[in-house]
Scaffold this motif. Structure first.
Motif, PDB file in Angstrom:
ATOM      1  N   MET A 225      96.713 -36.810 -52.612  1.00  0.00           N
ATOM      2  CA  MET A 225      95.338 -37.047 -53.079  1.00  0.00           C
ATOM      3  C   MET A 225      95.305 -38.866 -53.280  1.00  0.00           C
ATOM      4  O   MET A 225      94.378 -39.330 -53.104  1.00  0.00           O
ATOM      5  CB  MET A 225      94.753 -36.493 -54.278  1.00  0.00           C
ATOM      6  CG  MET A 225      94.512 -34.999 -54.113  1.00  0.00           C
ATOM      7  SD  MET A 225      93.593 -34.193 -55.154  1.00  0.00           S
ATOM      8  CE  MET A 225      93.831 -32.604 -54.791  1.00  0.00           C
ATOM      9  N   GLY A 226      96.366 -39.247 -54.091  1.00  0.00           N
ATOM     10  CA  GLY A 226      96.256 -40.807 -54.266  1.00  0.00           C
ATOM     11  C   GLY A 226      96.239 -41.619 -53.129  1.00  0.00           C
ATOM     12  O   GLY A 226      95.777 -42.546 -53.341  1.00  0.00           O
ATOM     13  N   ASP A 227      96.725 -41.114 -52.150  1.00  0.00           N
ATOM     14  CA  ASP A 227      96.960 -41.926 -50.970  1.00  0.00           C
ATOM     15  C   ASP A 227      95.482 -42.296 -50.541  1.00  0.00           C
ATOM     16  O   ASP A 227      95.392 -43.361 -49.697  1.00  0.00           O
ATOM     17  CB  ASP A 227      97.705 -41.216 -49.757  1.00  0.00           C
ATOM     18  CG  ASP A 227      99.088 -40.891 -50.102  1.00  0.00           C
ATOM     19  OD1 ASP A 227      99.700 -41.688 -50.874  1.00  0.00           O
ATOM     20  OD2 ASP A 227      99.450 -39.831 -49.521  1.00  0.00           O
ATOM     21  N   SER A 228      94.399 -41.831 -50.687  1.00  0.00           N
ATOM     22  CA  SER A 228      93.267 -41.853 -50.154  1.00  0.00           C
ATOM     23  C   SER A 228      92.379 -42.635 -51.179  1.00  0.00           C
ATOM     24  O   SER A 228      91.078 -42.931 -51.060  1.00  0.00           O
ATOM     25  CB  SER A 228      92.455 -40.592 -49.841  1.00  0.00           C
ATOM     26  OG  SER A 228      92.393 -39.742 -51.002  1.00  0.00           O
ATOM     27  N   TYR A 229      92.796 -42.712 -52.523  1.00  0.00           N
ATOM     28  CA  TYR A 229      91.948 -43.352 -53.529  1.00  0.00           C
ATOM     29  C   TYR A 229      91.260 -44.713 -53.011  1.00  0.00           C
ATOM     30  O   TYR A 229      91.962 -45.485 -52.723  1.00  0.00           O
ATOM     31  CB  TYR A 229      92.747 -43.554 -54.899  1.00  0.00           C
ATOM     32  CG  TYR A 229      91.794 -44.005 -55.952  1.00  0.00           C
ATOM     33  CD1 TYR A 229      91.081 -43.159 -56.780  1.00  0.00           C
ATOM     34  CD2 TYR A 229      91.495 -45.186 -56.305  1.00  0.00           C
ATOM     35  CE1 TYR A 229      90.385 -43.497 -57.826  1.00  0.00           C
ATOM     36  CE2 TYR A 229      90.879 -45.764 -57.347  1.00  0.00           C
ATOM     37  CZ  TYR A 229      90.064 -44.725 -58.046  1.00  0.00           C
ATOM     38  OH  TYR A 229      89.334 -45.160 -59.050  1.00  0.00           O
ATOM     39  N   VAL A 230      89.923 -44.745 -53.266  1.00  0.00           N
ATOM     40  CA  VAL A 230      89.041 -45.969 -53.176  1.00  0.00           C
ATOM     41  C   VAL A 230      88.167 -46.228 -54.330  1.00  0.00           C
ATOM     42  O   VAL A 230      87.858 -45.088 -55.195  1.00  0.00           O
ATOM     43  CB  VAL A 230      88.382 -45.916 -51.952  1.00  0.00           C
ATOM     44  CG1 VAL A 230      89.151 -45.955 -50.628  1.00  0.00           C
ATOM     45  CG2 VAL A 230      87.309 -44.602 -51.941  1.00  0.00           C
ATOM     46  N   GLN A 231      87.874 -47.557 -54.563  1.00  0.00           N
ATOM     47  CA  GLN A 231      87.115 -47.824 -55.508  1.00  0.00           C
ATOM     48  C   GLN A 231      86.399 -49.102 -55.178  1.00  0.00           C
ATOM     49  O   GLN A 231      86.761 -49.880 -54.607  1.00  0.00           O
ATOM     50  CB  GLN A 231      88.108 -48.033 -56.772  1.00  0.00           C
ATOM     51  CG  GLN A 231      87.471 -48.800 -57.932  1.00  0.00           C
ATOM     52  CD  GLN A 231      88.474 -48.809 -59.135  1.00  0.00           C
ATOM     53  OE1 GLN A 231      89.326 -48.064 -59.414  1.00  0.00           O
ATOM     54  NE2 GLN A 231      88.646 -49.990 -59.719  1.00  0.00           N
TER      55      GLN A 231
END
Ligand SMILES: CCCCCCCCCCCCCCCC(=O)SCCNC(=O)CCNC(=O)[C@H](O)C(C)(C)COP(=O)(O)OP(=O)(O)OC[C@H]1O[C@@H](n2cnc3c(N)ncnc32)[C@H](O)[C@@H]1OP(=O)(O)O
Length: 500
Positions: free
Chosen positions: A135-141
């Motif tokens: 999941m963390g590979d896709s994190y965007v902000q």
């Protein structure tokens, strides 16, 4: 007790009493929950409930309780809330998440040509696509620092001094796309080079969007906002992205507060046509496992909801009886023997329509119109419909399940047809429902195709002074459908309210 109340027969009265007594609706307009943050009103009841309605509440109509899907939604939401910390952990682990402003169509638009397939330059090699992702590979902000950036405020604050929710919806679509691209592409790959791999991502659906707290600070200022998201579930060629909008704490001791939660489904398509596979999602720890299983349940819930929809199956016996009672009770309106009473509006009289040409400037890499752009246009039409109906300022409360079943072609005419589909019949209420049907029309052949139907809940600043009535069978189904959606929305908000 009002005369309307006395004259309403049992089933309808029970349903109305139930609606009046729903716990989420007892909150006063400027309500505060047990937590210190202001909560958004779904509706309020300041009128005392009669003894007959109390009795009815003890034996409420099953109309609003028999659907199993809302229960699932409720469970999922409770878990989302308790998993909110997951996003913060993923944020702290994420590397650079710089994003292009938009992923637009490539090259000069030519209506007679398909989106071009990009050939690699001589000697150019692409790193292989990952087979497995976390999941963390896709994190965007993305941070919107309104307090520091006047030009940003200028872009996002509308003419009525409110933040343009439609503009934020457009950003959410881009953000969901960015999270999905990060998931499918190798680490560090520029999203803008995705087409070189021969795939693209489209928004297949928005599962829900719920605004949980007002977008404005109590002093009327627009808070600095953080939009963030990450992949929460994946099938073989589609991805679900969980999105959050929160405040940005001004000091280390302050906690961020969640304003809006949403879930988008993205489908991965091959540039040659058909599906394109996405990496397998590997979950890390119990929080991620819980959010993954929630995604799977939501998929099942979606299928079930679709099977039970009023477009496929007739209304339940209770729903049919309720409609009949409404027809009997408001016979004077339906028979047109008297002028329409001031507190009644026929559904068709709430309509707002618009028509706009779809230009290539709003095209995605596949030469179709961006889903987020459509969301903005539909939202602004719904917002106008809501203000005109309630004759007051309104606040967005929720966007219900939305399917992007058909792409919108560049060069077509987009027709938006918006109307109020449900408002509670009795009691002092603020919330009501607006649906927008989007259709495209081919300018040369005149062929019309419905592409999406958007369902919104709004809350008026002032108690509603009128209610909407269906006239045709189709409208009656829309009136019932909006009530089913209302039930889900109320349960979702209760789940958020009760979450730890
Ligand atoms: C400000 C911020 C800055 C950030 C800045 C970054 C910018 C950088 C990124 C920009 C990113 C922009 C991203 C926007 C992208 C659009 O805006 S796209 C435009 C709007 N969307 C559309 O036009 C889509 C129109 N619809 C379609 O084309 C088709 O209906 C679809 C969605 C492809 C589905 O077609 P279909 O024939 O039904 O396909 P089917 O083979 O049955 O299904 C394919 C997969 O999708 C799944 N699926 C299909 N429908 C659904 C659904 N409703 N729900 C869930 N899953 C579904 C299926 O389950 C299946 O999955 P698998 O079982 O294979 O795993």
């Amino acid at each position: 007790m009002s005369s309307v109340w006395r004259s309403t027969p049992a089933l309808l009265r029970r349903q109305l009493a139930h609606a009046q007594a729903e716990p989420a609706q007892r909150l006063p307009c400027s309500c505060f929950s047990s937590k210190s943050q202001p909560r958004l009103p779904i509706a309020s009841t300041s009128r005392s409930i009669s003894s007959s309605s109390k009795q009815a509440d003890a034996n409420p109509s099953t109309l609003l309780t028999e659907h199993s899907v809302p229960q699932r939604e409720n469970e999922a939401v409770t878990r989302i809330t308790s998993l909110m910390k997951l996003g913060e952990r993923l944020a702290s682990q994420a590397g650079d998440f710089s994003m292009p402003a938009k992923l637009r169509g490539i090259g000069v638009y030519d209506k007679d040509r398909k989106a071009p397939l990009v050939e690699l330059e001589e000697g150019e090699e692409l790193p292989p696509l990952p087979q497995v992702r976390r999941m963390g590979d896709s994190y965007v902000q993305m941070d919107l620092l309104f307090s520091k950036d006047e030009s940003l405020r200028e872009q996002y604050v509308g003419g009525l001094s409110k933040v343009r929710m439609g503009r934020l919806m457009e950003d959410f679509d881009s953000l969901a796309g960015a999270a999905a691209y990060r998931y499918v592409l190798p680490d560090g790959a520029d999203i803008a080079t995705a087409h070189k791999y021969g795939f693209y991502l489209v928004t297949a659906a928005v599962d829900r969007m719920d605004l949980l707290r007002p977008l404005m600070n109590p002093d009327g200022a627009v808070p600095d906002l953080r939009l963030s998201g990450h992949v929460s579930y994946a099938t073989s060629s589609s991805i679900e992205v969980f999105l959050r909008m929160s405040t940005i704490p001004s000091s280390a001791s302050e906690e961020s507060s969640t304003i809006l939660l949403g879930r988008f489904a993205m489908a991965c398509r091959s540039a040659q046509g058909g599906k394109h596979p996405v990496p397998k999602l590997v979950v890390d720890g119990p929080e991620e496992a819980a959010i993954w299983s929630m995604g799977r349940e939501m998929r099942e819930g979606k299928k079930m909801r679709s099977q039970k929809s009023l477009q496929k199956t007739p209304p339940t016996a209770e729903e049919a009886a309720m409609l009949h009672e409404l027809f009997i009770q408001r016979a004077e309106v339906y028979d047109r023997k008297t002028a329409t009473p001031a507190d009644v509006v026929m559904m068709s009289d709430t309509r707002v329509n618009s028509a706009q040409l779809m230009h290539p400037q709003e095209r995605n890499v596949h030469n179709k119109v961006f889903g987020g752009y459509l969301m903005r246009l539909a939202y602004e039409t719904a917002y106008s419909t809501a203000c005109l109906f309630s004759r007051s300022a309104v606040t967005f409360v929720a966007l219900d399940e939305l399917q992007f079943a058909q792409p919108v072609e560049i060069g077509s005419l987009l027709l938006l047809d918006s109307k109020v589909t449900f408002s509670p019949l009795l009691g002092e209420h603020h919330s009501f429902h607006v649906s927008v049907e989007a259709a495209t029309c081919d300018l040369y052949s005149g062929e019309k195709k419905v592409t999406n139907v958007f369902h919104y809940t709004f809350a008026a600043d002032k108690p509603l002074q009128r209610y909407v009535l269906p006239r045709t069978y189709r409208q009656a189904m829309q009136w019932l459908d909006a009530q089913r959606r209302r039930k889900v929305g109320i349960e979702v908000r209760q789940a958020y309210d009760q979450a730890p």
